[in-house]
Design a protein around this motif. Structure first.
Motif, PDB file in Angstrom:
ATOM      1  N   UNK A  26      46.813  81.540 -48.090  1.00 27.65           N
ATOM      2  CA  UNK A  26      48.042  80.830 -47.759  1.00 27.65           C
ATOM      3  C   UNK A  26      48.195  80.882 -46.240  1.00 27.65           C
ATOM      4  N   UNK A  27      48.390  79.722 -45.621  1.00 32.70           N
ATOM      5  CA  UNK A  27      48.508  79.622 -44.165  1.00 32.70           C
ATOM      6  C   UNK A  27      49.934  79.191 -43.844  1.00 32.70           C
ATOM      7  N   UNK A  28      50.659  80.025 -43.091  1.00 31.25           N
ATOM      8  CA  UNK A  28      52.083  79.798 -42.849  1.00 31.25           C
ATOM      9  C   UNK A  28      52.369  79.542 -41.374  1.00 31.25           C
ATOM     10  N   UNK A  29      53.292  78.629 -41.121  1.00 27.13           N
ATOM     11  CA  UNK A  29      53.766  78.382 -39.765  1.00 27.13           C
ATOM     12  C   UNK A  29      54.845  79.397 -39.405  1.00 27.13           C
ATOM     13  N   UNK A  30      55.365  79.262 -38.209  1.00 25.63           N
ATOM     14  CA  UNK A  30      56.567  79.994 -37.842  1.00 25.63           C
ATOM     15  C   UNK A  30      57.795  79.224 -38.306  1.00 25.63           C
ATOM     16  N   UNK A  31      58.980  79.676 -37.853  1.00 22.11           N
ATOM     17  CA  UNK A  31      60.227  78.981 -38.183  1.00 22.11           C
ATOM     18  C   UNK A  31      60.698  78.195 -36.967  1.00 22.11           C
ATOM     19  N   UNK A  32      61.104  76.903 -37.083  1.00 23.68           N
ATOM     20  CA  UNK A  32      61.126  76.152 -38.332  1.00 23.68           C
ATOM     21  C   UNK A  32      59.737  75.614 -38.693  1.00 23.68           C
ATOM     22  N   UNK A  74      50.823  87.121 -33.749  1.00 18.18           N
ATOM     23  CA  UNK A  74      52.082  87.323 -33.014  1.00 18.18           C
ATOM     24  C   UNK A  74      53.248  87.538 -33.966  1.00 18.18           C
ATOM     25  N   UNK A  75      53.014  88.278 -35.034  1.00 16.87           N
ATOM     26  CA  UNK A  75      54.054  88.493 -36.030  1.00 16.87           C
ATOM     27  C   UNK A  75      55.069  89.544 -35.608  1.00 16.87           C
ATOM     28  N   UNK A  76      56.272  89.420 -36.169  1.00 17.87           N
ATOM     29  CA  UNK A  76      57.291  90.465 -36.002  1.00 17.87           C
ATOM     30  C   UNK A  76      57.081  91.511 -37.088  1.00 17.87           C
ATOM     31  N   UNK A 110      54.910  75.766 -44.591  1.00 18.57           N
ATOM     32  CA  UNK A 110      55.834  76.485 -43.719  1.00 18.57           C
ATOM     33  C   UNK A 110      56.615  77.469 -44.585  1.00 18.57           C
ATOM     34  N   UNK A 111      57.047  78.584 -44.024  1.00 18.37           N
ATOM     35  CA  UNK A 111      57.760  79.579 -44.835  1.00 18.37           C
ATOM     36  C   UNK A 111      59.168  79.141 -45.206  1.00 18.37           C
ATOM     37  N   UNK A 112      59.639  78.059 -44.602  1.00 16.80           N
ATOM     38  CA  UNK A 112      60.984  77.565 -44.849  1.00 16.80           C
ATOM     39  C   UNK A 112      60.971  76.711 -46.111  1.00 16.80           C
ATOM     40  N   UNK A 127      55.785  87.317 -42.534  1.00 17.05           N
ATOM     41  CA  UNK A 127      55.712  87.074 -43.977  1.00 17.05           C
ATOM     42  C   UNK A 127      54.370  87.528 -44.539  1.00 17.05           C
ATOM     43  N   UNK A 128      53.290  87.243 -43.817  1.00 19.58           N
ATOM     44  CA  UNK A 128      51.956  87.605 -44.304  1.00 19.58           C
ATOM     45  C   UNK A 128      51.836  89.111 -44.483  1.00 19.58           C
ATOM     46  N   UNK A 129      52.234  89.861 -43.480  1.00 20.24           N
ATOM     47  CA  UNK A 129      52.157  91.322 -43.571  1.00 20.24           C
ATOM     48  C   UNK A 129      53.065  91.860 -44.672  1.00 20.24           C
ATOM     49  N   UNK A 130      54.304  91.379 -44.688  1.00 18.72           N
ATOM     50  CA  UNK A 130      55.286  91.933 -45.620  1.00 18.72           C
ATOM     51  C   UNK A 130      54.899  91.660 -47.068  1.00 18.72           C
ATOM     52  N   UNK A 131      54.508  90.428 -47.370  1.00 14.45           N
ATOM     53  CA  UNK A 131      54.192  90.097 -48.760  1.00 14.45           C
ATOM     54  C   UNK A 131      52.952  90.842 -49.236  1.00 14.45           C
ATOM     55  N   UNK A 132      52.004  91.073 -48.341  1.00 10.15           N
ATOM     56  CA  UNK A 132      50.795  91.804 -48.720  1.00 10.15           C
ATOM     57  C   UNK A 132      51.092  93.295 -48.896  1.00 10.15           C
TER      58      UNK A 132
END
Length: 371
Positions: free
Chosen positions: A155-161, A270-272, A195-197, A251-256
């Protein structure tokens, strides 16, 4: 004309240039001290500056893919496109085909050479969320040699928005994998670009919000089940990974870390390491401090058992605000979790930096997944 149309950008630039020329031409006539001349000078300056700012804003949006449409810009959502085909599962229609696109690579018109991008609408059975996604199928998916092969998926996710289109039009995830496959540097992997949104316009930070959108359930249960049911993809966690930038990286880190039974591998560009609380998120935790702590990844590392997952984080010594937290995250990672990193000397929180990191990150991700 759409927000990302080149005609809109060109028109804005022409208006800005015309106003600049008009200001120079009319300035001598407006040099008098009466109130009409003063208002004329103010009006010309304001109009010129607004036109220049509009041109710069449109160019930045086209380059970085912040908003896909005028409705997206103003917080309104358009209805999904007309369905051209659909796939039914045992519990009803869950994934709808909305169309296909060719990949911008050599021989991209032939799926067996360039792969194919399917636009689908995923309907979450457990989350009650419906969201579009772009599914990149690598060339091997269409080759006779792999006719009965199941593939891993990321799964490849963008930032917000963010916009999902930016993942293949600006960040070139499919094109990068295509190049890596030609060099035999990674396994062929299906990319599910989103996108995660998924509950716009709210920034849910991939959480199951109390009395709100169940985004975490959508990504960890519904999306995986619906995609694997429609495509030849392994269903076990070892076959699934997540890669994302900015909010998508968190999201990637947290969900895993929270769902190792769903995803085995994560990449955060560059994740939070914790969710913000601002006007776009609202109260994500329903006033529950324990839920807030559990979604703080640095807190999880210190207080909860480490899951058996593969994690890759990226940052820059200069230009990134998450550098020190990234070092802390690396140092706190405990076995059986496995940690890797990409640390640049300099690079900002932008597409140019992520394009520098994606080839190595995608190769690492693909080689950690198994169908």
């Amino acid at each position: 004309m759409g927000l990302t149309s080149k005609k809109v950008l060109l028109l804005a630039v022409l208006v800005a240039v015309a106003l600049f020329v008009l200001t120079i031409w009319l300035w001598p006539r407006l040099s008098k001290g009466n109130w009409r001349a003063v208002l004329g000078r103010i009006g010309l300056l304001l109009a010129t500056q607004l036109a220049v700012f509009a041109s710069i804003g449109l160019y930045a949006n086209n380059s970085f893919g912040f908003y896909a449409s005028w409705a997206d810009l103003f917080g309104q959502e358009q209805e999904p496109g007309v369905v051209t085909n659909y796939q039914t599962g045992p519990n009803g229609t869950k994934l709808q085909m909305l169309g296909t696109e060719r990949v911008s690579v050599k021989d991209g018109g032939r799926p067996s050479s360039g792969g194919r991008i399917d636009k689908v609408l995923v309907r979450g059975e457990h989350s009650s969320i419906a969201s579009p996604a772009y599914v990149y199928l690598p060339p091997q998916y269409f080759q006779k040699k792999y006719a009965k092969t199941k593939f891993p998926a990321a799964v490849v996710l963008t930032g917000y928005p963010g916009t999902a289109e930016a993942l293949y039009k600006k960040l070139h995830f499919p094109q990068t994998q295509h190049d890596l496959l030609k060099k035999n540097r990674m396994r062929p992997t299906v990319l599910v670009m989103m996108r995660p949104t998924v509950a716009p316009p709210r920034d849910t930070e991939c959480m199951d919000i109390p009395n709100g959108p169940q985004t975490e359930t959508f990504f960890t249960k519904d999306l995986r089940a619906d995609i694997a049911e429609h495509y030849r993809i392994g269903r076990e966690a070892k076959s699934w990974g997540v890669i994302g930038d900015s909010t998508g990286g968190y999201c990637a880190l947290k969900m895993t870390m929270r769902h190792p039974d769903a995803y085995s591998t994560a990449v955060a560009l560059s994740g939070a390491y914790k969710a913000p609380r601002d006007a776009t998120t609202g109260d994500l935790f329903g006033g529950n401090p324990q839920l807030q702590r559990e979604n703080n990844l640095l807190w999880r590392q210190r207080h909860l058992p480490a899951p058996p997952v593969n994690l890759l984080v990226t940052s820059s010594k200069q230009g990134e605000g998450n550098y020190h937290q990234t070092l802390r995250f690396i140092q706190q990672t405990k076995s059986p979790s496995r940690i890797s990193s990409i640390i640049l000397d300099s690079g900002g929180h932008n597409f140019n930096t992520w394009r520098r990191e994606i080839p190595a990150a995608l190769e690492w991700l693909g080689n950690h997944l198994k169908a």
